[in-house]
Design a protein around this motif. Structure first.
Motif, mmCIF file in Angstrom:
data_model
loop_
_atom_site.group_PDB
_atom_site.id
_atom_site.type_symbol
_atom_site.label_atom_id
_atom_site.label_comp_id
_atom_site.label_asym_id
_atom_site.label_seq_id
_atom_site.Cartn_x
_atom_site.Cartn_y
_atom_site.Cartn_z
ATOM 1 N N ARG A 64 53.380 58.836 6.960
ATOM 2 C CA ARG A 64 54.709 58.647 7.551
ATOM 3 C C ARG A 64 54.983 57.177 7.845
ATOM 4 N NH1 ARG A 64 53.373 63.638 10.261
ATOM 5 N NH2 ARG A 64 52.568 62.512 12.063
ATOM 6 N N SER A 65 53.954 56.453 8.294
ATOM 7 C CA SER A 65 54.123 55.020 8.580
ATOM 8 C C SER A 65 54.418 54.250 7.303
ATOM 9 C CB SER A 65 52.858 54.474 9.246
ATOM 10 O OG SER A 65 52.641 55.073 10.506
ATOM 11 N N ILE A 66 53.717 54.592 6.225
ATOM 12 C CA ILE A 66 53.948 53.923 4.944
ATOM 13 C C ILE A 66 55.368 54.194 4.451
ATOM 14 C CG2 ILE A 66 53.282 53.902 2.505
ATOM 15 C CD1 ILE A 66 50.391 54.398 3.436
ATOM 16 N N GLU A 67 55.796 55.467 4.553
ATOM 17 C CA GLU A 67 57.159 55.815 4.137
ATOM 18 C C GLU A 67 58.194 55.083 4.979
ATOM 19 O OE1 GLU A 67 57.336 60.014 4.433
ATOM 20 O OE2 GLU A 67 56.033 60.381 2.698
ATOM 21 N N GLN A 68 57.932 54.967 6.291
ATOM 22 C CA GLN A 68 58.859 54.257 7.165
ATOM 23 C C GLN A 68 58.932 52.781 6.820
ATOM 24 O OE1 GLN A 68 60.918 55.552 9.204
ATOM 25 N NE2 GLN A 68 61.725 53.741 10.227
ATOM 26 N N ARG A 125 58.341 51.465 3.882
ATOM 27 C CA ARG A 125 59.083 51.356 2.621
ATOM 28 C C ARG A 125 60.580 51.478 2.861
ATOM 29 N NH1 ARG A 125 55.150 55.314 -0.968
ATOM 30 N NH2 ARG A 125 53.536 53.752 -1.445
ATOM 31 N N TYR A 126 60.942 52.400 3.756
ATOM 32 C CA TYR A 126 62.355 52.599 4.070
ATOM 33 C C TYR A 126 62.945 51.348 4.730
ATOM 34 C CZ TYR A 126 66.369 54.358 6.736
ATOM 35 O OH TYR A 126 67.608 54.520 7.285
ATOM 36 N N VAL A 127 62.217 50.783 5.699
ATOM 37 C CA VAL A 127 62.690 49.576 6.385
ATOM 38 C C VAL A 127 62.784 48.413 5.408
ATOM 39 C CG1 VAL A 127 62.094 47.868 8.133
ATOM 40 C CG2 VAL A 127 61.841 50.290 8.650
ATOM 41 N N ASN A 128 61.817 48.306 4.510
ATOM 42 C CA ASN A 128 61.836 47.229 3.520
ATOM 43 C C ASN A 128 63.035 47.377 2.586
ATOM 44 O OD1 ASN A 128 60.397 44.859 2.435
ATOM 45 N ND2 ASN A 128 60.151 46.135 0.610
ATOM 46 N N HIS A 129 63.335 48.636 2.225
ATOM 47 C CA HIS A 129 64.506 48.884 1.385
ATOM 48 C C HIS A 129 65.786 48.484 2.121
ATOM 49 C CE1 HIS A 129 67.458 50.948 -1.104
ATOM 50 N NE2 HIS A 129 67.856 51.613 -0.034
ATOM 51 N N LEU A 130 65.882 48.854 3.403
ATOM 52 C CA LEU A 130 67.054 48.470 4.191
ATOM 53 C C LEU A 130 67.185 46.958 4.288
ATOM 54 C CD1 LEU A 130 67.156 50.948 7.216
ATOM 55 C CD2 LEU A 130 68.484 51.018 5.110
ATOM 56 N N LYS A 131 66.060 46.282 4.456
ATOM 57 C CA LYS A 131 66.085 44.821 4.560
ATOM 58 C C LYS A 131 66.620 44.199 3.279
ATOM 59 C CE LYS A 131 62.799 42.453 3.276
ATOM 60 N NZ LYS A 131 61.471 41.905 2.958
ATOM 61 N N ASP A 132 66.098 44.659 2.131
ATOM 62 C CA ASP A 132 66.545 44.112 0.847
ATOM 63 C C ASP A 132 68.020 44.387 0.619
ATOM 64 O OD1 ASP A 132 63.986 43.231 0.402
ATOM 65 O OD2 ASP A 132 63.417 44.900 -0.904
ATOM 66 N N ASP A 133 68.432 45.621 0.949
ATOM 67 C CA ASP A 133 69.831 45.987 0.758
ATOM 68 C C ASP A 133 70.732 45.176 1.682
ATOM 69 O OD1 ASP A 133 71.766 47.721 -0.543
ATOM 70 O OD2 ASP A 133 72.052 48.627 1.431
ATOM 71 N N PHE A 134 70.279 44.962 2.928
ATOM 72 C CA PHE A 134 71.072 44.191 3.881
ATOM 73 C C PHE A 134 71.201 42.734 3.436
ATOM 74 C CE2 PHE A 134 70.870 41.300 7.590
ATOM 75 C CZ PHE A 134 72.169 41.488 8.050
ATOM 76 N N LEU A 135 70.100 42.148 3.000
ATOM 77 C CA LEU A 135 70.153 40.750 2.557
ATOM 78 C C LEU A 135 71.078 40.585 1.359
ATOM 79 C CD1 LEU A 135 66.400 39.683 2.916
ATOM 80 C CD2 LEU A 135 68.328 39.042 4.375
ATOM 81 N N SER A 136 71.047 41.571 0.454
ATOM 82 C CA SER A 136 71.942 41.514 -0.701
ATOM 83 C C SER A 136 73.400 41.619 -0.265
ATOM 84 C CB SER A 136 71.584 42.642 -1.675
ATOM 85 O OG SER A 136 72.502 42.671 -2.747
ATOM 86 N N THR A 137 73.668 42.557 0.643
ATOM 87 C CA THR A 137 75.040 42.745 1.135
ATOM 88 C C THR A 137 75.494 41.542 1.946
ATOM 89 O OG1 THR A 137 74.685 45.135 1.245
ATOM 90 C CG2 THR A 137 76.535 44.250 2.493
ATOM 91 N N LEU A 138 74.602 41.031 2.808
ATOM 92 C CA LEU A 138 74.953 39.886 3.643
ATOM 93 C C LEU A 138 75.250 38.665 2.783
ATOM 94 C CD1 LEU A 138 75.217 38.847 6.554
ATOM 95 C CD2 LEU A 138 72.810 38.201 6.447
ATOM 96 N N SER A 139 74.467 38.485 1.727
ATOM 97 C CA SER A 139 74.701 37.367 0.824
ATOM 98 C C SER A 139 76.096 37.446 0.219
ATOM 99 C CB SER A 139 73.645 37.366 -0.288
ATOM 100 O OG SER A 139 73.916 36.360 -1.234
#
Length: 451
Positions: free
Chosen positions: A205-209, A211-225
């Motif tokens: 569950r920690s690994i999945e979380q 991965r999920y947070v990392n995905h959100l970070k990448d998506d946020f940085l792309s959107t913020l850019s």
């Protein structure tokens, strides 16, 4: 495998390397310690170090004791998850988990049934037929369970973490019971197996979380850019045009308006991020006043109506006769409603109605709902709607502006107002549109009254 279980099928395993004991050899093992008993405990200890401790545990135990089937039923007290690990001679070993986090009507019944069976077996159920019937219902695709009878039940406790039971079964016939010192050792090893299993689940569950947070970070940085570059590009273009000496006063005023508009957009984005950070770390005290909600919401709708009309949307306000009053933070409440209206403005279908309604509950709660028709929110997305930086599927491809901070701000501000916010999205009976409804409940110190 029962289709109502949160299935985790463990594939077939070759266990020919394990010596299978006959009932006579099992009787010898039960009656005297020795090499066979040492081998059994050694195999069970080794099972704890595998990537599937419960699977190897029931395989080793059932095979070495010459049983026809071996079951380990475990219950984790904190998560309320139930795990079922089952080995049977000649069949693949299977493991299921009934997750308390995603209970449906059918799995809730299975969860309750498993708990009742576990309690009955731990307490020394005098009627094995009752427990056998429950197990058959729990594993309803395994008719051979009805042919078995209990050989021995070993309760397992790892309080306050988990509890469980080991059940050894054979077809009807004479069978020797295991000595108490051996069952005590099996109970201890079973407790360790349950504990190791839960540690592995927590790690997954920690690994999945992560991965999920990392995905959100990448998506946020792309959107913020994108959200930062687009206004900056417009501002740079406006500055270059303002440097021209042949600009008319009208053109100069237009480019200054562009600069002001894009600068305001950048400032709003930065302020949103700072507000979100403040809500998470050091929320400011709330300053409350008595608010006439009918007037408050009517004024807000009047201010927003032209913006919605420009997008071919009809903003409608519905309220009961009389006035509803509440004591709350006017600035925070206004920000919550503005964010919800902005969200509806983005996703509503053109030429549709957006309905803002006000009501009160018998308990004194004030209920504000905002409903719109559009593409809707997928069921798997609903639990994450208010997550920080989370955006719906396909919004980037459809060029819908936003950074995923708006609804996260709503959640934080509503919590500060001591209220609750929820969302529901259902397809209409006709057509391809979905109705999405955000429901805001203001309770706690809030008192609603009609006057």
């Amino acid at each position: 495998m029962p289709n109502y279980l949160d299935a985790l099928m463990v594939g077939q395993r070759q266990i020919a390397s394990l010596a299978v004991h006959t009932p006579q050899e099992h009787s010898q093992l039960a009656s005297r310690p020795g090499a066979q008993r040492t081998r059994l405990l050694g195999l069970l200890t080794t099972a704890l170090q595998s990537d599937s401790p419960l699977v190897y545990f029931v395989e080793s135990l059932g095979t070495q004791l010459g049983a026809d089937a071996c079951l380990l039923l475990g219950y984790h007290l904190e998560t309320q998850h139930i795990v079922v690990s089952r080995w049977a001679a000649g069949l693949s070993t299977q493991q299921w988990q009934i997750s308390a986090a995603v209970l449906t009507e059918s799995t809730r019944y299975q969860h309750q049934l498993a708990l009742a069976t576990l309690q009955a077996l731990q307490e020394g159920d005098p009627s094995w037929s009752c427990s056998s019937e429950n197990l058959f219902t729990l594993l309803q695709d395994q008719p051979w369970w009805q042919e078995l009878e209990s050989q021995q039940v070993v309760p397992v406790y790892t309080m306050p973490i988990a509890e469980g039971v080991i059940v050894l079964m054979r077809r009807p016939g004479p069978a020797a019971l295991l000595p108490k010192d051996l069952t005590d050792e099996l109970a201890s090893l079973g407790a360790l197996a349950l504990h190791h299993h839960e540690l592995q689940q927590q790690a997954r569950r920690s690994i999945e979380q992560l991965r999920y947070v990392n995905h959100l970070k990448d998506d946020f940085l792309s959107t913020l850019s994108h959200e930062l570059r687009t206004p900056l590009t417009s501002m740079m273009l406006a500055i270059r045009m303002l440097r021209r000496s042949d600009l008319t006063p009208e053109r100069k005023a237009m480019y200054l308006d562009i600069l002001e508009q894009q600068c305001s957009q950048e400032t709003a984005l930065v302020n949103d991020l700072l507000t979100l950070r403040t809500l998470e770390t050091s929320p400011e005290p709330v300053s409350t006043i008595v608010i006439n909600l009918n007037q408050f919401l009517s004024r807000l709708v009047a201010e927003q109506r032209s913006r919605f009309a420009a997008a071919h949307l009809n903003l409608v306000f519905e309220a009961p006769t009389g006035n509803l009053y509440i004591e709350s933070d006017a600035v925070g409440l206004s920000r919550v409603l503005e964010e919800l209206l902005t969200n509806a403005h983005k996703y509503a279908e053109a030429r549709s109605d957006i309905k803002l309604s006000l009501n009160s509950a018998a308990s004194g709660e004030v209920i504000i709902r905002l409903a719109n028709l559009g593409s809707g929110i997928a069921p798997e997305e609903l639990p994450h709607v208010f997550d920080k930086f989370r955006r719906g599927q396909g919004v980037t491809k459809r060029a819908i502006p936003g950074t995923g901070t708006g609804l996260a701000l709503v959640k934080g501000l509503v919590a500060r107002l001591k209220g609750e916010i929820s969302v529901n999205s259902q397809p209409e009976r006709e057509g391809n549109l979905w109705e999405t409804v955000f429901t805001l409940r203001l309770a706690g110190s809030a008192v609603a009254k009609v006057g």
